[in-house]
Design a protein around this motif. Structure first.
Motif: not given
Ligand SMILES: Nc1ncnc2c1ncn2[C@@H]1O[C@H](COP(=O)(O)OP(=O)(O)OP(=O)(O)O)[C@@H](O)[C@H]1O
Length: 249
Positions: A49-53, A60-66, A69-73
């Motif tokens: 889940l953390l790896a987005g796979t 939600r999985v959050r990366f740098k507060e976002a 989906t919006s941070a995926s690249r």
């Protein structure tokens, strides 16, 4: 840097009970964190889940507060995930493979080649950099996986049971490399082997039945060991106490 699961629920099949229910977990932003727990506790699911796979059913999985989906690249470039089997191309040399991955993640060809050489040096594989990956041992291949993460400047490294199946020498070499790397990049490493904790982890998260039953600095984990635990067996003792396996809880 934040990468976290925020009230996540996940199940593999619609009709089965969730492996994780309303589960929250944040990766510490520094050092080596060991995610420890027995088979089936949910460690690999957490890492996926953390790896987005894997995608949560709720939460939600959050990366740098976002939200992811919006941070995926940015996420794909900055979060490195190493599954148990590093998916190398057998015909490429170690350096070619690491350079290829760095190029896929956006480095120029020249930079990718340079950085691959440096990264292999950091995981103590300079001597093997010209060898075909098909000829490398399991432990060496896992170090190649870490070199890939270093070559594209990952900001977080996720390792799923990387020491499983390694012989004692390879384990030691691997742990040394992870310790060195974790001094610069936060690493989350899952394992069901208490020995992997050794004395180098900064944080221990203990997982059981889809829940975190302990999370804190390694010393606070070791403090749960029975006072009569044999020297060098504190980690095993603390694990047994916290998992309710020693008959005292
Ligand atoms: N692909 C899958 N399909 C269905 N159920 C699965 C799948 N993968 C894992 N599970 C189930 O989810 C639960 C958690 O498994 P997970 O692999 O996350 O645990 P783990 O702590 O990583 O265990 P291990 O140390 O054995 O890898 C287990 O009950 C497992 O049987």
């Amino acid at each position: 840097m934040t990468l976290l699961l925020d009230h996540v629920t996940f199940r593999y099949h619609r009709w089965e009970r969730p492996v994780l229910a309303n589960f929250s977990y944040e990766i510490p932003s520094e050092g080596l964190t060991i995610l420890l727990g027995p088979n089936g506790a949910g460690k690999s699911t957490t890492l996926s889940l953390l790896a987005g796979t894997a995608t949560p059913l709720a939460g939600r999985v959050r990366f740098k507060e976002a939200p992811l989906t919006s941070a995926s690249r940015e996420f794909r470039r900055q979060v490195a995930w190493l599954p148990q089997r590093v998916p190398t191309s057998r015909q490429l040399t170690a350096r070619e493979y690491v350079a290829y991955v760095a190029w896929l993640k956006g480095e120029s060809r020249t930079d990718a080649w340079e950085r691959a050489g440096e990264a292999l040096e950091q995981v103590d594989l300079s001597e093997q950099s010209g060898q075909k990956t098909a000829r490398l041992s399991g432990g060496q291949l896992r170090r190649v996986g870490i070199a890939c993460a270093l070559a594209h400047d990952a900001l977080i490294i996720l390792l799923d049971e990387p020491t499983a199946g390694l012989d004692p020498h390879q384990r030691t070499v691997f742990r040394d490399v992870v310790r060195k790397v974790a001094a610069r990049v936060p690493v989350l490493m899952s394992t069901h082997d208490v020995a992997d904790l050794a004395d180098e982890a900064n944080t221990v998260s203990l997982m059981k039945d889809g829940r975190i039953v302990h999370h804190g600095a390694t010393q606070s984990f070791l403090d749960h060991a029975r006072p009569d635990a044999a020297p060098g067996r504190q980690a095993e003792s603390a694990y047994s106490v916290l998992m309710g396996l020693d008959g005292t809880s």
